[in-house]
Design an enzyme around this catalytic site. Structure first.
Site, short mmCIF file in Angstrom:
data_model
loop_
_atom_site.label_atom_id
_atom_site.label_comp_id
_atom_site.label_asym_id
_atom_site.label_seq_id
_atom_site.Cartn_x
_atom_site.Cartn_y
_atom_site.Cartn_z
N GLU A 118 70.34 18.36 33.19
CA GLU A 118 69.53 17.75 32.13
C GLU A 118 68.71 18.80 31.41
O GLU A 118 68.48 19.88 31.95
CB GLU A 118 68.62 16.66 32.73
CG GLU A 118 67.71 17.19 33.82
CD GLU A 118 67.05 16.07 34.62
OE1 GLU A 118 67.78 15.26 35.21
OE2 GLU A 118 65.82 16.05 34.67
N LYS A 120 65.72 21.02 29.98
CA LYS A 120 64.38 21.38 30.46
C LYS A 120 63.45 21.36 29.26
O LYS A 120 63.55 22.21 28.37
CB LYS A 120 64.41 22.76 31.11
CG LYS A 120 63.08 23.15 31.70
CD LYS A 120 63.24 24.40 32.55
CE LYS A 120 61.98 24.75 33.31
NZ LYS A 120 60.83 25.00 32.48
N ASP A 122 60.12 21.65 27.09
CA ASP A 122 59.01 22.59 27.13
C ASP A 122 57.70 21.88 26.82
O ASP A 122 57.27 21.78 25.69
CB ASP A 122 59.28 23.67 26.07
CG ASP A 122 58.68 24.98 26.49
OD1 ASP A 122 58.11 25.04 27.60
OD2 ASP A 122 58.77 25.95 25.72
N TYR A 233 61.59 12.52 34.24
CA TYR A 233 62.72 13.24 34.84
C TYR A 233 62.76 13.17 36.35
O TYR A 233 63.61 13.80 36.97
CB TYR A 233 62.78 14.69 34.36
CG TYR A 233 61.52 15.49 34.59
CD1 TYR A 233 61.02 15.71 35.87
CD2 TYR A 233 60.84 16.05 33.52
CE1 TYR A 233 59.88 16.44 36.08
CE2 TYR A 233 59.69 16.79 33.72
CZ TYR A 233 59.21 16.98 35.01
OH TYR A 233 58.08 17.70 35.21
N LYS A 318 67.42 29.28 32.36
CA LYS A 318 66.61 29.53 31.15
C LYS A 318 67.47 30.08 30.03
O LYS A 318 68.23 31.02 30.23
CB LYS A 318 65.49 30.53 31.47
CG LYS A 318 64.48 30.02 32.50
CD LYS A 318 63.65 28.86 32.01
CE LYS A 318 62.43 29.28 31.24
NZ LYS A 318 61.25 29.65 31.93
N CYS A 412 45.60 43.65 -7.94
CA CYS A 412 45.88 42.31 -7.42
C CYS A 412 47.01 41.66 -8.23
O CYS A 412 46.96 41.65 -9.47
CB CYS A 412 44.62 41.46 -7.51
SG CYS A 412 44.88 39.73 -7.14
N CYS A 415 45.35 38.81 -10.56
CA CYS A 415 44.38 39.01 -11.64
C CYS A 415 44.34 40.44 -12.15
O CYS A 415 43.57 40.76 -13.06
CB CYS A 415 42.99 38.60 -11.18
SG CYS A 415 42.34 39.71 -9.93
N CYS A 430 41.47 41.88 -2.87
CA CYS A 430 41.21 41.91 -4.30
C CYS A 430 39.69 42.05 -4.48
O CYS A 430 38.92 41.45 -3.74
CB CYS A 430 41.70 40.61 -4.92
SG CYS A 430 41.22 40.42 -6.64
N CYS A 435 38.66 36.09 -8.86
CA CYS A 435 40.13 36.08 -8.86
C CYS A 435 40.62 34.62 -8.81
O CYS A 435 40.12 33.83 -8.00
CB CYS A 435 40.65 36.85 -7.65
SG CYS A 435 42.44 36.76 -7.49
S1 IVH Z 1 62.24 18.75 37.72
C1 IVH Z 1 61.50 19.54 41.80
N1 IVH Z 1 63.25 18.31 35.35
O1 IVH Z 1 59.76 22.53 34.23
C2 IVH Z 1 61.64 19.21 40.41
N2 IVH Z 1 61.34 19.67 35.50
O2 IVH Z 1 59.61 25.14 35.48
C3 IVH Z 1 60.52 19.64 39.58
N3 IVH Z 1 60.51 20.46 33.35
O3 IVH Z 1 57.03 21.81 36.34
C4 IVH Z 1 60.71 19.46 38.18
N4 IVH Z 1 62.03 19.48 32.11
O4 IVH Z 1 57.15 20.65 34.06
C5 IVH Z 1 62.30 18.91 36.05
N5 IVH Z 1 64.25 17.81 33.33
C6 IVH Z 1 63.29 18.41 34.01
C7 IVH Z 1 62.29 19.18 33.40
C8 IVH Z 1 61.33 19.80 34.18
C9 IVH Z 1 60.95 20.24 32.11
C10 IVH Z 1 59.35 21.32 33.68
C11 IVH Z 1 58.40 20.72 34.69
C12 IVH Z 1 58.33 21.71 35.81
C13 IVH Z 1 58.75 22.96 35.14
C14 IVH Z 1 59.29 23.97 36.12
#
Ligand code: IVH
Length: 673
Positions: A118, A120, A122, A233, A318, A412, A415, A430, A435
């Site tokens: 799934e 991640k 931010d 999640y 990542k 400038c 002007c 300026c 101006c």
């Molecule tokens: S699972 C044991 N699922 O990423 C499971 N975390 O770097 C713990 N995060 O603290 C987290 N999307 O804030 C999980 N689909 C996702 C996520 C997710 C973002 C964040 C979460 C966690 C951090 C870890």
């Protein structure tokens, strides 16, 4: 409606709540609204009216209760039911395979392992607690064991259900701990930053910081305006036998679950899904920084356990930071409201992090020299976390010799007056105090949201008003007539009326907003408020000396000098005189801090040591809002020393001088008087 019996009202209230919850779910979770915003607003208004008539029928999970929380002095600490874990990171296909090898070695030989992949998101992790189906508490991750109570703020997030959606006859779990990510959608982030720029406030570096800053607001009304959202999640307490089943359960309860989650039979399938996520990443409405890979079966998760704070059954892949290569077509200069000339690179448009980039800031002359950026260069730009894209480096191998060096002009561009670079500064300015750019940018700032907040008066309208010679300075705005506005292109009857009404309405803006709107150098929103509270009105402020001003906490000599020199310019005094005559607020009225009977009003407070619950900065702001001066050292002039644990020499000095020493409880008691 007035003659409804209480029983009928109760029924109607429940009916409205059900309808509203359904529409909130359709709109905020499924993104498939069935009714217009106006129709939705009407349902809420009807509910509110009935609840006002029968206040004892209000329940905390009513849709009207999303923004009801009061401004808290600080966040309470909350111990999580089970710790909120974090995730280890991997960066390559090889490391993903390595993760799978470790998973297998931690399980009985021959165990089949299914994964879930799934996005991640931010943002920041949050735990939401539901008791018997009702939302009761939310806490940030904190250190994983103890977080901060952000219940009132989380309640304002519309994609979070306040009551779980249940099938007819279905019983809500006694206790459910939903975990997920609070985040700020990209559009909300851009809008927020644009507002902050207009208000001369620092921009948030990325949506994650913006989400964190917005969730950790002591005033839930601010959080509400920040358009936060939530993806679920995981389930702490109350999980199903597999992660996938838990996700399905969460979706059924009415949560948004991380989009595009999918099961994978083996690690090769996991890798294919990662590639898929990386491709769609740019098209999403929110930032993702990777993909999370989770072992699906809970019995396997339990067997694998965790090392420290990272589970062995899940890992984050990542994404590499996003960069793009493009050509610098030109370097142009923009003159800001302080007269600074900022060079900007005009780029051949490229896609980056989900948007098309055609400009990048070059900051100043030194930046261009250091990186040796020339017109025609191929450059690499990035937007990793940055709002405004930046040039990282020049691709020197691609230089053809046709590139043109850029030199700052001596005059400038607006002007034609000479520009100067003051000693010790990177900025070029300026020298023309009149101006046209200053006037234009100053007006754009004056009307901006955190200043006079004049709706419908964006930069385009300001430009038109200037071009039509209808306004030269801010006071002219208040003299505009409808007939004049009608001569402006694209300005119809209705918008002219709205604009005039918004201008009129802005006269009510408080003195500190006006002070900020004036655009005095170094006087941002916060400083304006401090000055307004300290002096109470424009005449008192006008007479303040630099020494007196710099003695105020948070006001340095640079600000003090700037304020004094602003009032030394006759045309500024003339403008203030006109604004005053037009009825703008030149004094603080009815706000905390001007209540002269408050025990802290005009008093000098010194804080020392660690207080049990309040952090120092919050306590100081609260004292200042009540009209106190906060000082860093104890003297005979000190009225109160607020002492916490491990207070040192300041406490001793206070005792020697006989200054009154109070603790946090006493401080709060006096503050609330
Ligand atoms: S699972 C044991 N699922 O990423 C499971 N975390 O770097 C713990 N995060 O603290 C987290 N999307 O804030 C999980 N689909 C996702 C996520 C997710 C973002 C964040 C979460 C966690 C951090 C870890």
């Amino acid at each position: 409606m007035d003659d409804l019996s209480k029983a009928q009202a109760a029924e109607k209230i429940e009916d409205l709540r059900t309808q509203i919850r359904r529409h909130e779910h359709l709109y905020y979770v499924l993104d498939m609204p069935e009714i217009s915003d106006a129709e939705y607003d009407e349902l809420v208004a009807n509910l509110r009216k009935l609840e006002n008539q029968y206040p004892d029928l209000i329940t905390p999970d009513s849709p009207t209760m999303r923004v009801g929380g009061h401004v808290a002095p600080s966040f309470k600490e909350v111990k999580h039911i089970t710790p909120l874990l974090s995730l280890g990171n991997v960066f390559s296909a090889e490391e993903v395979r390595d993760f799978a090898r470790k998973v297998h070695s931690g399980l009985p030989e021959g165990t089949k392992v299914e994964y879930v992949v799934e996005p991640k998101i931010d943002g920041l992790a949050c735990s939401l607690i539901y008791e018997k189906g009702r939302f009761v508490r939310a806490a940030t991750r904190g250190d994983g064991t103890i977080g901060e109570d952000v219940t009132n703020n989380v309640r304002t997030i519309r994609s979070i259900p306040l009551t779980l959606q249940l099938a007819p006859g279905e019983r809500a779990p006694g206790l459910l701990d939903v975990r997920g990510e609070v985040y700020m959608p990209r559009r909300a982030f851009m809008r927020l930053n644009a507002e902050r720029v207009a208000a001369d406030e620092p921009e948030f570096a990325n949506p994650r910081n913006a989400a964190a800053g917005s969730l950790r607001q002591l005033n839930p009304q601010i959080t509400e305006k920040r358009s936060l959202s939530f993806f679920a999640y995981a389930v702490g307490l109350g999980a199903q036998e597999s992660h996938a089943e838990s996700m399905e359960m969460l979706a059924k309860f009415g949560f948004r679950v991380s989009e595009g989650w999918q099961k994978a039979k083996n690690i090769e399938e996991v890798w294919q899904l990662i590639e898929k996520h990386e491709k769609v990443r740019a098209t999403l409405a929110y930032d993702t920084d990777g993909v999370v890979i989770k072992v699906n079966a809970v019995w396997q998760q339990n067997l694998l356990g965790a090392t420290g704070k990272d589970p062995r059954w899940a890992v984050a892949f990542k994404f590499p930071p996003e960069q793009a290569e493009t050509t610098v077509e030109d370097i142009i200069l923009q003159v800001g409201r302080t007269g600074v000339l900022t060079p900007t690179a005009v780029l051949t448009p490229v896609r980056l992090s989900g948007s098309t980039i055609s400009r990048a800031t070059l900051h100043n002359e030194d930046f261009i020299k250091e990186k040796d950026i020339r017109i025609g260069d191929r450059v690499v730009i990035n937007k990793a976390g940055e709002i405004i894209p930046e040039v990282l480096w020049v691709v020197f191998e691609k230089r053809t010799g046709q590139e043109k060096e850029f030199t700052m002009p001596a005059n400038c561009p607006e002007c034609d007056w000479p520009v100067v670079r003051r000693e010790g500064e990177a900025a070029i300015r300026c020298t023309n105090p009149h101006c046209p750019a200053l006037g234009r940018e100053g007006l754009i700032h004056f009307v901006s949201r955190d200043a006079m907040n004049i709706d419908g008066c964006g930069p385009a309208v300001i430009n038109q008003l200037i071009a039509a010679e209808l306004v030269k300075d801010s006071a002219d705005l208040y003299l505009l007539q409808k007939e004049q506005l009608l001569n402006i292109e694209r300005m119809g009857e209705k918008s002219a009326e709205n604009l005039l009404a918004a201008i009129e309405e802005s006269k009510k803006q408080s003195f500190d907003k006006l002070l900020f709107a004036l655009g005095i150098r170094h006087v941002g929103a916060k400083v304006a408020r401090i000055l307004a509270l300290q002096y109470g009105n424009i005449d008192a402020l006008r007479q303040a000396s630099t020494d007196e001003l710099s003695a105020i906490r948070d006001i340095g000599p640079k600000i003090a000098e700037s304020v004094v020199s602003y009032f030394a310019v006759p045309s500024n005094l003339d403008l203030l005189y006109r604004l005053k005559k037009l009825g703008l607020n030149m004094e603080m009225k009815g706000v905390a801090g001007t209540d002269t009977s408050h025990p802290f009003y005009g008093k000098t407070l010194v804080f020392t040591g660690t207080m049990p619950t309040l952090d120092r900065a919050t306590a100081q702001t609260m004292a200042q809002d009540a009209g106190a001066k906060v000082s860093g050292s104890v003297s005979k002039k000190t009225d109160y020393v607020v002492a916490g644990a491990e207070a040192g020499s300041k406490l001793t000095k206070a005792q020697e001088l006989g200054v009154k020493v109070i603790d946090e409880t006493e401080f709060m008691r006096l503050l609330q008087q």
